[in-house]
Design an enzyme around this catalytic site. Structure first.
Site, PDB file in Angstrom:
ATOM      1  N   PHE A 146      36.112  47.441  30.507  1.00 55.99           N
ATOM      2  CA  PHE A 146      35.280  46.348  31.017  1.00 55.99           C
ATOM      3  C   PHE A 146      35.565  46.190  32.504  1.00 55.99           C
ATOM      4  CE2 PHE A 146      33.882  42.244  32.335  1.00 55.99           C
ATOM      5  CZ  PHE A 146      32.656  42.129  31.700  1.00 55.99           C
ATOM      6  N   ASP A 231      42.019  48.781  38.147  1.00 63.66           N
ATOM      7  CA  ASP A 231      41.314  47.503  38.064  1.00 63.66           C
ATOM      8  C   ASP A 231      42.297  46.460  37.527  1.00 63.66           C
ATOM      9  OD1 ASP A 231      39.869  45.262  37.436  1.00 63.66           O
ATOM     10  OD2 ASP A 231      38.163  46.320  36.572  1.00 63.66           O
ATOM     11  N   LYS A 260      39.540  37.360  40.181  1.00 66.38           N
ATOM     12  CA  LYS A 260      39.939  36.223  39.344  1.00 66.38           C
ATOM     13  C   LYS A 260      40.985  35.307  40.000  1.00 66.38           C
ATOM     14  CE  LYS A 260      38.654  38.439  34.979  1.00 66.38           C
ATOM     15  NZ  LYS A 260      37.435  37.773  34.583  1.00 66.38           N
TER      16      LYS A 260
END
Ligand SMILES: Cc1ncc(COP(=O)(O)O)c(C=O)c1O
Length: 406
Positions: A146, A231, A260
């Protein structure tokens, strides 16, 4: 607290459903305030937050140092665009370069934009530095990845919900099994410019790769002149007990991709960090973002990095995470089939014979704990790193009672 009869929640849920696209299936809770690990809904009920905005709230809701930085910046300067330089920019980039051990930083806003940046930079590096023939660059990714929601990123998703009916898809990606070094070695060819991976796959259910996988990927990438793009958008910034999840194997990727928690739960802030050889391929006009690296983002980001520089949050995550995992593992065989994760981050598989992940999340909500299911049977636990021991114990007890283990 309001009684059930005059509860404000149902009408607020209805209104949200009526006026928005149904691209999410939220729990029916309407939050109005939050502080640290706790949120309060429109009816005055309090909940312990065990999702942390998918790890965007690693430092808790409204951390005083982050809020103070945001307030101070709001009163001075909020946006310049990158057409001009502002006085928060250099410090943010310099501190983030130091935190990652990289030379250069490029700030963006959302995680998906940072991943897009990584893809573009890797391709350009491939053509200009590695010498891959024009238009032939290949990036290897993992099954069940993802990395975000853009058309290019979903092109290499293996999740049909994320991908179906959004084609035509962007070519140039090859998918291999996550955790399988042999498959990766076989997939790398002369046109391969990069391997893009989550060091722990968050959305897939907090899947931790086998020991030695990340260092194996590093070695393969180095020997085959391929960039390792990590990531760390969800796994990074202290979530796993180290600053980055790759640190557990003493691996330095060619590019750190962050998002984030970099925005402290206040503003969307993402970035990539890499060497001068890699990120230096970008020249004026080739990539950018109006809001990327804006003064407010940088001011908050600087405070986030200062919090990380203390090491306190990494330590809390490691210590409290060990405790949380021990308590969760005690539920295996009693309504839980598996527990995975690192630090204050866990994927808990609920026995499908007991209930679904959604049902467990709804029951937990009824007891004042917010967690979110993924892929049917898994619930993800990722509390703010400011959580206390007794709060973790309380939360695991709620889970035990909900699934009938207590
Ligand atoms: C590993 C990873 N990469 C990228 C993203 C996309 O980030 P954003 O939602 O900010 O675009 C996410 C979001 O969950 C993520 O977990």
């Amino acid at each position: 607290m309001n009684s059930i009869v005059d509860s404000r929640t149902p009408s607020a849920v209805d209104a949200a459903e009526r006026y928005t696209a149904h691209n999410y299936h939220p729990l029916p809770v309407v939050i109005t305030e939050a502080d640290g690990c706790w949120v309060t809904d429109v009816d005055g009920r309090r909940y312990l937050d065990f999702l942390s905005g998918y790890s965007a709230l690693n430092f808790g809701h409204r951390h005083p140092a982050l809020i103070a930085a945001a307030h101070a910046q709001l009163d001075r300067l909020t946006l310049t665009s990158r057409a001009f330089i502002h006085d928060q920019f250099a410090e943010f980039c310099q501190r983030l370069a130091a935190l990652t051990g990289q030379d250069l930083v490029l700030p963006m806003n959302t995680g998906a934009e940072a991943v897009e940046t990584a893809i573009k930079v890797a391709r350009k590096w491939g053509y200009q530095v590695k010498g891959v023939p024009d238009g032939q660059a290949k990036i290897i990714v993992a099954a069940d990845n993802f990395h975000g929601r853009t058309t290019t990123i979903i092109s290499f998703s293996t999740d049909e919900d994320a991908r179906a009916d959004f084609g035509p898809y962007t070519p140039g990606f090859e998918i291999v099994a996550y955790g399988d070094l042999e498959a990766l070695a076989e997939a790398i060819d002369d046109y391969t410019v990069a391997v893009l991976l989550e060091p722990i796959q968050g959305e897939a259910g907090v899947l931790v790769p086998p020991d030695g996988y990340l260092s194996g990927v590093r070695a393969l990438c180095s020997s085959r002149n391929v960039l390792f793009l990590a990531d760390e958008i969800q796994s990074g910034l202290a979530r796993t007990g180290r600053t980055f999840a790759v640190d557990h194997e003493d691996v330095k990727p060619d590019m750190h991709i962050m998002g984030k928690a970099l925005g402290g739960g206040i503003v969307p802030v993402s970035a990539v960090a890499a060497s001068r050889e890699v990120l230096g391929v970008l020249k004026p006009g080739q990539h950018g973002s109006t809001f990327g690296g804006n003064p407010l983002s940088c001011a908050v980001g600087i405070e986030v990095i200062k919090l990380l520089e203390t090491g306190e949050y990494q330590q809390r995550s490691a210590q409290l995470g060990a405790m949380m995992h021990e308590q969760l593992r005690a539920l295996i065989g009693r309504g839980v089939t598996a527990v995975r994760g690192r630090g204050l981050w866990a994927g808990v598989d609920i026995d499908p014979g007991v209930m679904t992940g959604r049902q467990a999340s709804e029951k937990l909500m009824g007891r004042g704990m917010l967690a979110k299911d993924t892929h049917g049977t898994t619930i993800r636990l990722a509390p703010p790193l400011v959580i206390e021991e007794d709060e973790i114990t309380w939360a695991v007890r709620q889970l035990a009672e909900v699934i009938g283990a207590a």
